[in-house]
Design an enzyme around this catalytic site. Structure first.
Site, PDB file in Angstrom:
ATOM      1  N   GLU A  19     -22.463   0.950  -9.574  1.00  0.00           N
ATOM      2  CA  GLU A  19     -22.624   2.296  -9.008  1.00  0.00           C
ATOM      3  C   GLU A  19     -23.847   2.988  -9.609  1.00  0.00           C
ATOM      4  OE1 GLU A  19     -21.632   4.443  -6.981  1.00  0.00           O
ATOM      5  OE2 GLU A  19     -19.696   3.837  -6.176  1.00  0.00           O
ATOM      6  N   ARG A  32     -11.425  11.480 -13.506  1.00  0.00           N
ATOM      7  CA  ARG A  32     -12.586  10.933 -14.201  1.00  0.00           C
ATOM      8  C   ARG A  32     -13.875  11.301 -13.480  1.00  0.00           C
ATOM      9  NH1 ARG A  32     -14.936   7.075 -11.138  1.00  0.00           N
ATOM     10  NH2 ARG A  32     -13.677   5.518 -10.040  1.00  0.00           N
ATOM     11  N   ASN A  37     -17.333  10.788 -11.610  1.00  0.00           N
ATOM     12  CA  ASN A  37     -17.806   9.824 -10.623  1.00  0.00           C
ATOM     13  C   ASN A  37     -19.317  10.003 -10.472  1.00  0.00           C
ATOM     14  OD1 ASN A  37     -16.950   7.639  -9.012  1.00  0.00           O
ATOM     15  ND2 ASN A  37     -17.096   8.882  -7.166  1.00  0.00           N
ATOM     16  N   ASN A  86     -18.847  12.105  -4.444  1.00  0.00           N
ATOM     17  CA  ASN A  86     -19.682  10.911  -4.440  1.00  0.00           C
ATOM     18  C   ASN A  86     -21.148  11.276  -4.243  1.00  0.00           C
ATOM     19  OD1 ASN A  86     -19.281   8.137  -4.967  1.00  0.00           O
ATOM     20  ND2 ASN A  86     -17.482   8.172  -3.650  1.00  0.00           N
ATOM     21  N   ASP A 117     -20.304   6.491   0.645  1.00  0.00           N
ATOM     22  CA  ASP A 117     -20.220   6.459  -0.819  1.00  0.00           C
ATOM     23  C   ASP A 117     -21.481   7.082  -1.428  1.00  0.00           C
ATOM     24  OD1 ASP A 117     -19.710   5.809  -3.460  1.00  0.00           O
ATOM     25  OD2 ASP A 117     -18.869   3.850  -3.007  1.00  0.00           O
TER      26      ASP A 117
END
Ligand code: CA
Length: 293
Positions: free
Chosen positions: A19, A102, A104, A150, A200
């Protein structure tokens, strides 16, 4: 349509959830993370030099820092990362009660303020938020009620901020005020049918078009600023997570991928899952701004 294959692997690895790619100009290197394996990757394409730092918590994203090293969105806060010594030192915490939340995806705007979002690992609706960490360390909750915060990035004229809450199945746009860092007038740029993948990570190119990775859709799409589908890059893996321009003249689009959720059978058919891919489309990206820069 551009179809990628084995020859388009930039860096072969087996990330569970690769990511947050970002180009680090000072090191001529690509930084990215494996959220689930809690790793920060640093890779210099020209030399092939690669290093991995291990964090003690899930690491959502990493960005270069103007004063050296990098800043990571880590666990439920932020950390300084010394990329040479491999040290990760937390310096700010969101102060949350819910342990399922959490960090991202995260990215800096052109004044070096770090925008970083959260999500619940149970995907609880609206449990996440989008925050802004200013260069002086001041932390502001900007968008509450996000489910999976995201991709985000800014238009070349810096008047629009794009943002994805993945389970809303599309890309949103805000008016952006660079001076204050305020956002307003949220609207939908484009809907993306979930059968085609989940929106995403994203990046904006020099023409103002938006490249978005479709998780479980095995593709990266380019949309014009008015929301028209302009190009599609197909990958030989389904979990495509994010993309960023880097390299000479920011002409290479790097795409991160993952192995998470794939069955053994799918993994056999997708041996390149978890690698970073590259493509050179007929455009280029903009230099990212480091935190505090
Ligand atoms: Ca993501």
């Amino acid at each position: 349509m551009i179809e990628l294959g084995e020859g388009d692997v930039a860096f072969r690895c087996a990330d569970e959830l690769g990511e947050g790619p970002v180009w680090d100009e000072r090191r001529d290197s690509l930084l990215w993370v494996d959220i689930l394996r809690r790793r920060i990757h640093i890779w210099q394409p020209a030399t092939g030099r690669h290093g991995e730092l291990e964090a003690d918590r899930p690491v959502g994203a990493v960005v270069p820092r103007a004063s050296g090293g990098a800043v990571a969105a880590l666990g439920q806060g932020f950390a300084h990362v010394d990329l040479d010594k491999g040290r990760i030192e937390p310096f700010a915490d969101l102060g949350l009660d819910d342990p399922s939340i959490r960090m991202n995806d995260a990215k800096c705007d052109r004044r070096g303020r770090l925008w970083a979002g959260t999500m619940s690992e149970t995907l609880a609706e609206g449990a996440g938020s989008l925050y802004r960490l200013d260069a002086d360390g001041a932390l502001t909750l900007v968008v509450p009620g996000v489910t999976v915060s995201n991709g985000l990035d800014w238009s070349p004229d810096n008047r629009t901020m794009y943002f994805i809450d993945t389970l809303r199945h599309g890309i949103d746009a805000f008016d952006f005020d660079d001076g204050s860092g305020a956002i307003s007038n949220r609207r939908r740029l484009v809907d993306i049918d979930e059968r085609e993948g989940l929106a995403d990570g994203l990046t904006v190119d020099a023409d103002g078009c938006v490249w978005v990775a479709l998780c479980f859709g095995g593709a990266v799409r380019r949309y014009t600023p008015d929301g028209r589908l302009d190009a599609t890059v197909r990958l030989p893996v389904t979990v495509a997570t994010s993309c960023a321009f880097g390299g000479d003249g920011y002409r290479t689009l790097y795409v991160t991928t993952g192995r998470t959720t794939l069955t053994d059978d799918e993994l056999r058919r997708q041996p390149l899952a978890g690698s970073v891919f590259r493509v050179e489309p007929d455009t280029h990206g903009l230099a990212p701004t480091p935190y505090g820069g």
